[in-house]
Motif scaffolding. Structure first.
Motif, PDB file in Angstrom:
ATOM      1  N   VAL A 123       0.834  -1.203   0.000  1.00 19.60           N
ATOM      2  CA  VAL A 123       0.000   0.000   0.000  1.00 19.60           C
ATOM      3  C   VAL A 123       0.868   1.252   0.000  1.00 19.60           C
ATOM      4  O   VAL A 123       0.623   2.203  -0.766  1.00 19.60           O
ATOM      5  N   PHE A 124       1.906   1.270   0.827  1.00 16.44           N
ATOM      6  CA  PHE A 124       2.787   2.430   0.914  1.00 16.44           C
ATOM      7  C   PHE A 124       3.447   2.725  -0.425  1.00 16.44           C
ATOM      8  O   PHE A 124       3.424   3.868  -0.910  1.00 16.44           O
ATOM      9  N   VAL A 125       4.042   1.720  -1.056  1.00 14.82           N
ATOM     10  CA  VAL A 125       4.760   1.936  -2.318  1.00 14.82           C
ATOM     11  C   VAL A 125       3.789   2.290  -3.437  1.00 14.82           C
ATOM     12  O   VAL A 125       4.075   3.152  -4.272  1.00 14.82           O
ATOM     13  N   TYR A 126       2.622   1.661  -3.459  1.00 15.01           N
ATOM     14  CA  TYR A 126       1.671   1.955  -4.528  1.00 15.01           C
ATOM     15  C   TYR A 126       1.174   3.396  -4.450  1.00 15.01           C
ATOM     16  O   TYR A 126       1.013   4.067  -5.475  1.00 15.01           O
ATOM     17  N   VAL A 127       0.927   3.886  -3.244  1.00 16.78           N
ATOM     18  CA  VAL A 127       0.502   5.278  -3.094  1.00 16.78           C
ATOM     19  C   VAL A 127       1.660   6.221  -3.421  1.00 16.78           C
ATOM     20  O   VAL A 127       1.462   7.295  -4.012  1.00 16.78           O
ATOM     21  N   ALA A 128       2.886   5.822  -3.071  1.00 15.64           N
ATOM     22  CA  ALA A 128       4.045   6.661  -3.351  1.00 15.64           C
ATOM     23  C   ALA A 128       4.366   6.722  -4.840  1.00 15.64           C
ATOM     24  O   ALA A 128       4.963   7.698  -5.313  1.00 15.64           O
ATOM     25  N   TYR A 129       3.968   5.713  -5.587  1.00 16.91           N
ATOM     26  CA  TYR A 129       4.339   5.601  -6.999  1.00 16.91           C
ATOM     27  C   TYR A 129       3.946   6.834  -7.816  1.00 16.91           C
ATOM     28  O   TYR A 129       4.788   7.397  -8.526  1.00 16.91           O
ATOM     29  N   PRO A 130       2.686   7.292  -7.773  1.00 20.01           N
ATOM     30  CA  PRO A 130       2.354   8.480  -8.557  1.00 20.01           C
ATOM     31  C   PRO A 130       3.119   9.720  -8.113  1.00 20.01           C
ATOM     32  O   PRO A 130       3.424  10.590  -8.931  1.00 20.01           O
ATOM     33  N   ALA A 131       3.408   9.826  -6.824  1.00 17.15           N
ATOM     34  CA  ALA A 131       4.139  10.993  -6.333  1.00 17.15           C
ATOM     35  C   ALA A 131       5.560  11.033  -6.875  1.00 17.15           C
ATOM     36  O   ALA A 131       6.128  12.110  -7.088  1.00 17.15           O
ATOM     37  N   LEU A 132       6.153   9.866  -7.116  1.00 12.99           N
ATOM     38  CA  LEU A 132       7.544   9.801  -7.531  1.00 12.99           C
ATOM     39  C   LEU A 132       7.724   9.588  -9.023  1.00 12.99           C
ATOM     40  O   LEU A 132       8.690  10.078  -9.605  1.00 12.99           O
ATOM     41  N   PHE A 133       6.826   8.846  -9.652  1.00 15.05           N
ATOM     42  CA  PHE A 133       7.104   8.379 -10.999  1.00 15.05           C
ATOM     43  C   PHE A 133       6.067   8.736 -12.048  1.00 15.05           C
ATOM     44  O   PHE A 133       6.420   9.033 -13.179  1.00 15.05           O
ATOM     45  N   VAL A 155       1.618  13.510   0.662  1.00 18.69           N
ATOM     46  CA  VAL A 155       0.743  12.374   0.370  1.00 18.69           C
ATOM     47  C   VAL A 155       1.413  11.063   0.766  1.00 18.69           C
ATOM     48  O   VAL A 155       0.796  10.183   1.364  1.00 18.69           O
ATOM     49  N   VAL A 156       2.695  10.945   0.435  1.00 20.25           N
ATOM     50  CA  VAL A 156       3.430   9.733   0.785  1.00 20.25           C
ATOM     51  C   VAL A 156       3.523   9.589   2.302  1.00 20.25           C
ATOM     52  O   VAL A 156       3.376   8.496   2.850  1.00 20.25           O
ATOM     53  N   GLY A 157       3.765  10.696   3.000  1.00 21.97           N
ATOM     54  CA  GLY A 157       3.833  10.647   4.454  1.00 21.97           C
ATOM     55  C   GLY A 157       2.517  10.232   5.087  1.00 21.97           C
ATOM     56  O   GLY A 157       2.494   9.462   6.056  1.00 21.97           O
ATOM     57  N   ILE A 158       1.408  10.727   4.539  1.00 22.52           N
ATOM     58  CA  ILE A 158       0.098  10.338   5.059  1.00 22.52           C
ATOM     59  C   ILE A 158      -0.136   8.848   4.837  1.00 22.52           C
ATOM     60  O   ILE A 158      -0.665   8.142   5.711  1.00 22.52           O
ATOM     61  N   ALA A 159       0.281   8.346   3.669  1.00 17.57           N
ATOM     62  CA  ALA A 159       0.135   6.917   3.398  1.00 17.57           C
ATOM     63  C   ALA A 159       0.943   6.091   4.380  1.00 17.57           C
ATOM     64  O   ALA A 159       0.466   5.067   4.896  1.00 17.57           O
ATOM     65  N   LEU A 160       2.177   6.535   4.651  1.00 17.59           N
ATOM     66  CA  LEU A 160       3.021   5.810   5.596  1.00 17.59           C
ATOM     67  C   LEU A 160       2.403   5.827   6.991  1.00 17.59           C
ATOM     68  O   LEU A 160       2.394   4.796   7.689  1.00 17.59           O
ATOM     69  N   PHE A 161       1.874   6.970   7.395  1.00 16.99           N
ATOM     70  CA  PHE A 161       1.219   7.055   8.705  1.00 16.99           C
ATOM     71  C   PHE A 161       0.023   6.109   8.767  1.00 16.99           C
ATOM     72  O   PHE A 161      -0.193   5.413   9.771  1.00 16.99           O
ATOM     73  N   GLY A 162      -0.752   6.061   7.691  1.00 21.17           N
ATOM     74  CA  GLY A 162      -1.930   5.207   7.677  1.00 21.17           C
ATOM     75  C   GLY A 162      -1.594   3.733   7.805  1.00 21.17           C
ATOM     76  O   GLY A 162      -2.203   3.016   8.602  1.00 21.17           O
ATOM     77  N   VAL A 163      -0.625   3.264   7.021  1.00 20.14           N
ATOM     78  CA  VAL A 163      -0.305   1.835   7.059  1.00 20.14           C
ATOM     79  C   VAL A 163       0.399   1.454   8.360  1.00 20.14           C
ATOM     80  O   VAL A 163       0.183   0.359   8.901  1.00 20.14           O
ATOM     81  N   LEU A 164       1.219   2.372   8.912  1.00 12.02           N
ATOM     82  CA  LEU A 164       1.875   2.073  10.186  1.00 12.02           C
ATOM     83  C   LEU A 164       0.860   2.042  11.324  1.00 12.02           C
ATOM     84  O   LEU A 164       0.978   1.225  12.245  1.00 12.02           O
ATOM     85  N   SER A 165      -0.131   2.920  11.254  1.00 14.34           N
ATOM     86  CA  SER A 165      -1.159   2.927  12.296  1.00 14.34           C
ATOM     87  C   SER A 165      -1.987   1.657  12.263  1.00 14.34           C
ATOM     88  O   SER A 165      -2.455   1.174  13.298  1.00 14.34           O
ATOM     89  N   THR A 166      -2.158   1.086  11.065  1.00  8.88           N
ATOM     90  CA  THR A 166      -2.978  -0.121  10.919  1.00  8.88           C
ATOM     91  C   THR A 166      -2.186  -1.391  11.167  1.00  8.88           C
ATOM     92  O   THR A 166      -2.591  -2.267  11.943  1.00  8.88           O
ATOM     93  N   ALA A 167      -1.032  -1.508  10.489  1.00  4.78           N
ATOM     94  CA  ALA A 167      -0.239  -2.741  10.570  1.00  4.78           C
ATOM     95  C   ALA A 167       0.774  -2.720  11.702  1.00  4.78           C
ATOM     96  O   ALA A 167       1.188  -3.776  12.190  1.00  4.78           O
ATOM     97  N   GLY A 168       1.169  -1.534  12.132  1.00  8.85           N
ATOM     98  CA  GLY A 168       2.222  -1.410  13.144  1.00  8.85           C
ATOM     99  C   GLY A 168       1.990  -2.189  14.424  1.00  8.85           C
ATOM    100  O   GLY A 168       2.912  -2.828  14.937  1.00  8.85           O
ATOM    101  N   PRO A 169       0.777  -2.173  14.974  1.00 10.60           N
ATOM    102  CA  PRO A 169       0.561  -2.935  16.205  1.00 10.60           C
ATOM    103  C   PRO A 169       0.839  -4.428  16.054  1.00 10.60           C
ATOM    104  O   PRO A 169       1.110  -5.112  17.044  1.00 10.60           O
ATOM    105  N   TYR A 170       0.784  -4.941  14.832  1.00 11.17           N
ATOM    106  CA  TYR A 170       1.051  -6.363  14.595  1.00 11.17           C
ATOM    107  C   TYR A 170       2.516  -6.621  14.209  1.00 11.17           C
ATOM    108  O   TYR A 170       3.056  -7.682  14.514  1.00 11.17           O
TER     109      TYR A 170
END
Length: 283
Positions: free
Chosen positions: A150-160, A172-187
């Motif tokens: 999810v992180f890389v796919y969201v970052a893709y348009p921002a970079l490439f 946008v990339v930072g928000i994506a990273l925050f979102g996935v870390l908030s969801t997956a991070g506890p695991y």
């Protein structure tokens, strides 16, 4: 390949007198140094906290800092996605990854010297990651790969991909990273989804080695799958195009792009003419 107009300007009035290959070597060295410094600072900042907001904020700030210079990869998973999708060459991706890993290792070494009571080989929780109790290896792999995807796919348009998000790309990339870390991070133990930081923390602080390979495999797998999907959605990068297709791609991409006017070769933003040996110039 992915580089900003600001790098070429640093050559100044002597740039046009240098052989193109030498210019490319100088600019690649400059970009590698930028990725090294960025990864070093990222390890110092993101490697000292398990808070998703702080990790994302550090990546956002550093990505914005190096955005025009190298695209602000700062992450081997992102560089892998760039190479797989044809936006930078494999040689440049390798140089970026080496610079990122060495930068993260240097950042970890600095952490040891500036953090009271910390020493090499002693566990340092913010840089050591392990799954939550009861989470099996397969579940850890799936969570880490999914988060990286999810992180890389969201970052893709921002970079490439054009038109991208313009100057808001790092945010946008930072928000994506925050979102996935908030969801997956506890695991996943709040892994920063960055192979350079994962490896540096494990090596410097003697983390749980039996998990490190799983984190790395999951991160690269997620990045690879994200790149493959992005190619299907946004199209292949110019590194894999024929000469005729590449010329058409460069013509369509010419002019100031929507991301702050970066003068980019190899697929991001405005592209320059092909470089030596029939490939896009390193810059």
């Amino acid at each position: 390949m992915l580089h900003g107009r600001g790098i070429r300007e640093r050559l100044g009035h002597v740039g046009h007198r240098l052989p193109r290959l030498l210019q490319d070597d100088l600019l690649l060295g400059s970009s590698a140094a930028a990725e090294f410094i960025g990864a070093l600072l990222l390890q110092l900042l993101a490697g000292s906290t398990l808070n998703p907001a702080r990790i994302a904020a550090a990546y956002t700030a550093l990505m914005a800092t190096f955005f025009r210079h190298t695209g602000g990869h700062l992450n081997p998973a992102v560089s892998l996605a760039a190479a797989l999708s044809g936006h930078i060459g494999w040689a440049t991706a390798g140089v970026y990854m080496i610079a990122q890993i060495l930068g993260a290792l240097s950042g970890a070494a600095i952490q040891v010297f500036i953090t009271p009571g910390l020493s090499f080989g002693s566990p340092f929780e913010p840089s050591c990651h392990a799954p939550v109790s009861g989470l099996g290896g397969t579940s850890l792999f799936v969570w880490e790969a999914l988060a990286t995807f999810v992180f890389v796919y969201v970052a893709y348009p921002a970079l490439f991909a054009n038109p991208g998000y313009g100057p808001l790309g790092p945010l946008v990339v930072g928000i994506a990273l925050f979102g996935v870390l908030s969801t997956a991070g506890p695991y996943t133990g709040f892994s920063p989804l960055n192979p350079a930081l994962t490896f540096a923390g494990s090596l410097a602080f003697n983390c749980v080695w039996r998990y490190m390979w799983m984190y790395l495999l999951a991160q690269f797998t997620g990045a690879g799958l994200a790149a493959l999907l992005a190619v299907g959605v946004f199209g292949i990068g110019p590194m894999y195009l024929s000469e005729a297709e590449r010329a058409e791609y460069l013509a369509l991409s010419s002019g100031p792009d929507s991301r702050g006017g970066r003068d980019v070769e190899g697929g991001v933003g405005t592209a320059a003419p092909a470089g030596p040996q029939g490939t896009l110039s390193a810059y």
